[in-house]
Motif scaffolding. Sequence first.
Motif, short mmCIF file in Angstrom:
data_model
loop_
_atom_site.label_atom_id
_atom_site.label_comp_id
_atom_site.label_asym_id
_atom_site.label_seq_id
_atom_site.Cartn_x
_atom_site.Cartn_y
_atom_site.Cartn_z
N CYS A 148 0.85 -1.08 0.04
CA CYS A 148 -0.01 0.15 -0.06
C CYS A 148 0.78 1.25 0.00
CB CYS A 148 -0.89 -0.07 1.19
SG CYS A 148 -2.03 -1.23 1.29
N SER A 149 2.09 1.14 -0.22
CA SER A 149 2.97 2.14 -0.06
C SER A 149 4.40 1.90 -0.92
CB SER A 149 3.53 2.68 1.38
OG SER A 149 4.26 1.56 1.76
N GLU A 150 4.97 2.86 -1.49
CA GLU A 150 6.44 2.56 -2.03
C GLU A 150 7.19 1.73 -1.09
OE1 GLU A 150 7.28 3.23 -5.09
OE2 GLU A 150 5.38 4.20 -5.75
N LYS A 151 7.58 0.53 -1.82
CA LYS A 151 8.65 -0.20 -1.22
C LYS A 151 9.78 -0.84 -2.11
CE LYS A 151 5.53 -1.64 2.52
NZ LYS A 151 4.54 -2.64 3.15
N GLN A 152 11.05 -1.15 -1.79
CA GLN A 152 11.93 -1.54 -2.81
C GLN A 152 11.43 -2.82 -3.57
OE1 GLN A 152 15.62 -2.10 -0.96
NE2 GLN A 152 16.81 -2.19 -2.76
N ASN A 153 11.47 -2.55 -4.73
CA ASN A 153 10.97 -3.57 -5.61
C ASN A 153 9.55 -4.10 -5.80
OD1 ASN A 153 13.63 -4.13 -6.64
ND2 ASN A 153 14.02 -5.86 -5.31
N ALA A 154 8.69 -3.34 -5.03
CA ALA A 154 7.27 -3.41 -5.39
C ALA A 154 6.89 -3.05 -6.65
CB ALA A 154 6.42 -2.77 -4.26
#
Length: 460
Positions: A148-154
């Motif tokens: 639901c938020s910017e995360k690495q490699n999402a």
Amino acid sequence: MKRSGRQRRVKVSADGRGVVSHAGTVLLRELATETGLADAVTGALLDTYRGVPLHLPGQVFTDLAVVIADGADAVTGIEVLRDREALFGPVASMPTAWRLLDRIDAPHLERVRAARAAARERAWAAGASPERGGELRIDFDATISIACSEKQNAAATWKKTFGFHPLLAFLDRPEVAGGEALAGLLRAGNAGSNTAADHVTVLDMALAQLPEHARPRPGDPASPRVLARSDSAGATHLFAAACRAHGVGFSFGFPVDERIQGIVDLIPEECWHPAIEEEGLGEGAWVAEATGMIDLSSSPDGSRLILRKERPHPGAQLTFTDVDGHRITAFLTDTGRGVIPGQAAGLELRHRQHARVEDRIREGKAAGLRNLPCRAWDENCAWLEAVLAAAHLVCWAKLICFAHLPSLARCEIAAFRYRVLHAAAQLTRSARRTCLRIDRTWRWAAQIAEGFRRLRAAFA
């Protein structure tokens, strides 16, 4: 005289003493200690500290696994144990748990996996092992974890969502709900469903989790029988070849394309045999072998193609791959004739049981897999490892402590929490010992106490 519809109010005060909730989590925490999981993880991560840490990393990791099993979906869940210091002793704070996940980089993640494998060997020796001589069936499947938020490699997924696409492997343990988690590979959200290299990687990780005596030995007639099951996403030549190289049999879903549609009508009616269920013959479904009717030269030697046709259940919508009003499915296997009872129908039943992996994943999402709480990639990989540890701690607890009680061994994780992990108890001191007195009015109080006795007897 009319009675008031209002319920009788109870007097509420904040002066209770010695009362604790989540008392059943002590069982999982003790199991993590007895199997050596906590000590093994400590040995794997101790070199990341300059000195002797106040909270040993193995204890912090297993505490995270315990609270994940207890329902936590973020690192803050460790406060559940920390709030009950009289029961659990000193527990690491939430920032300490965050720092632990941050210490587990890729090389140390491999060490943590080796620690889980060592704990599994000890748990199996204590009574959690499958039946000797039987076939071990490893189910592979991928799922989507929403971010639901910017995360690495999402990244954007094939389902038009945003998050991650981990690939998981579970050992099929039908005697308990939830299965036994073996391995998981965290992948970016845009990773392919049929990426053969990822399936091979997870296969290697899953086999490394098995105790030495349970691993297949290619070329050895006395080798344990291990089967890899997957849907059509795993039906790649590279994955099949890797299974053959490791001495692992395979049963993969086969895509129903024009080739399959073209041969269904060519199979004589007498070649279709009734499908079977675990309790006997099924209704409205038939199985036939079509190995010689399609080119399988690119598959490993001995591969067999099995077809299933069935009448759709009421309300089901047919698709263009269905033939003559019947739903058609197919799978590819290298299991020879006479190995599985029931011939082709027995092989089809065994492959269909791969669907149980969907339940394993669903329960995993109810225990930490739904949400990967960290921003950094390595931290989320470490969280996934804690999720797998939580899954097999619950599985081992059911096998060792509650195998004789279907109401506890076969219940899903939500019911297991309600019945065992969230039980209330009273802490007392007697003869210099701390006593955990489970509420005697709780329906499963005696069974929980018996579970503790069985656990301690298994590792005595």
